[in-house]
Design an enzyme around this catalytic site. Sequence first.
Site, mmCIF file in Angstrom:
data_model
loop_
_atom_site.group_PDB
_atom_site.id
_atom_site.type_symbol
_atom_site.label_atom_id
_atom_site.label_comp_id
_atom_site.label_asym_id
_atom_site.label_seq_id
_atom_site.Cartn_x
_atom_site.Cartn_y
_atom_site.Cartn_z
ATOM 1 C CB CYS A 74 -0.899 -0.011 1.224
ATOM 2 S SG CYS A 74 -1.950 1.448 1.370
ATOM 3 C CB CYS A 199 -5.292 3.816 -4.676
ATOM 4 S SG CYS A 199 -4.422 2.235 -4.805
#
EC number: 5.1.1.7
Length: 262
Positions: A74, A199
Amino acid sequence: MKINFFKYQGAGNDFILIDHTKDGLNTVDNKLIANLCDRRFGIGADGLMYITSHNKFDFEMHYFNADGKLGSMCGNGGRCIVAFAKHLRIIDKETNFLAVDGPHFARISENGEWVDLQMINVDDVKLDNDAFVLNTGSPHYVAFKDNLKNFDVFAEGKKIRYNETYSKEGINVNFVEEQRDHLFVRTYERGVEDETYACGTGVTAVAMAVAKHKKQSGHVKTDIKVLGGDLKIEFDYNDEKFSNVFLCGPAKLVFEGEFNVR
C-alpha cells in the site's frame, strides 16, 4: 486489555497504525482488524498496519486490508507508516524499511507531514483491450475515461475486479482523465471493495500507464489529483523499464486513542 492506536491519512486514504516494535507481532486477529476498520462499528479505515522491529532495516511494515486480510503493498500506507516511525522517533529524515514487496527508501519533511516514498521498479506492462495492467507492489488495471467526475466508479470498478479474468486474485481498478496540468484519478480498491479517496500504488500505476501510452521517456514528473487531495509521481523511463520511482504526498496524524480487546 487496552491497545493504543494512531489514525493517519494520506490524501484521504486512512489507516489505523499500531506500534509493535517493543512486543513484536505474535498473533493476528483478522476478524478484529476488520471490525476496527469498519466505519460504523469500529474506528473506520481503509486498512490497518503494524510497525515492527527488524534487525536489518529501520522497521518492518505489515499491512492489512479493511476486510482484515493481509494485503499487498500500500503506497499511501507506506508513506503514513514512515510518518508514524518519525513520530515514534525510530527515524529522522530518511529511512530504509521492509514491506511485503521488498525494501523501500523514503524521505520525510522536517514537520513529518510530507513523505517521498520510493516504489518498486516496473518492467512488465500488459494490455487488456484499451486498458493497461501492471503491478506496482499491488496489481492494477488502468482505463481512460471522459467526464470521470460523474462516472460510477463503484459499479464499473466492481465489474472489472470480479470479472472472469481478475476475480480469483482480484485487482485494483483505476480510471483516469487527463487534464491540462494534471491527471484526475479515481480508484476501486480490492480488499476495501469500494472506491477510496486515494490509492498510492494506483496513482503510480496510472502515471506509468499514461507515460507508456503517450510514449514519454527520460525523467517524468506527474501531478495527480484524487478525491482526497494531491499527489506527485516521479520516475525514470527508458521505453522498457520504470526506475527511481517515487510516490510523494501528505501523511498526517488525525488522532490517537485506545480500543479494548476482550
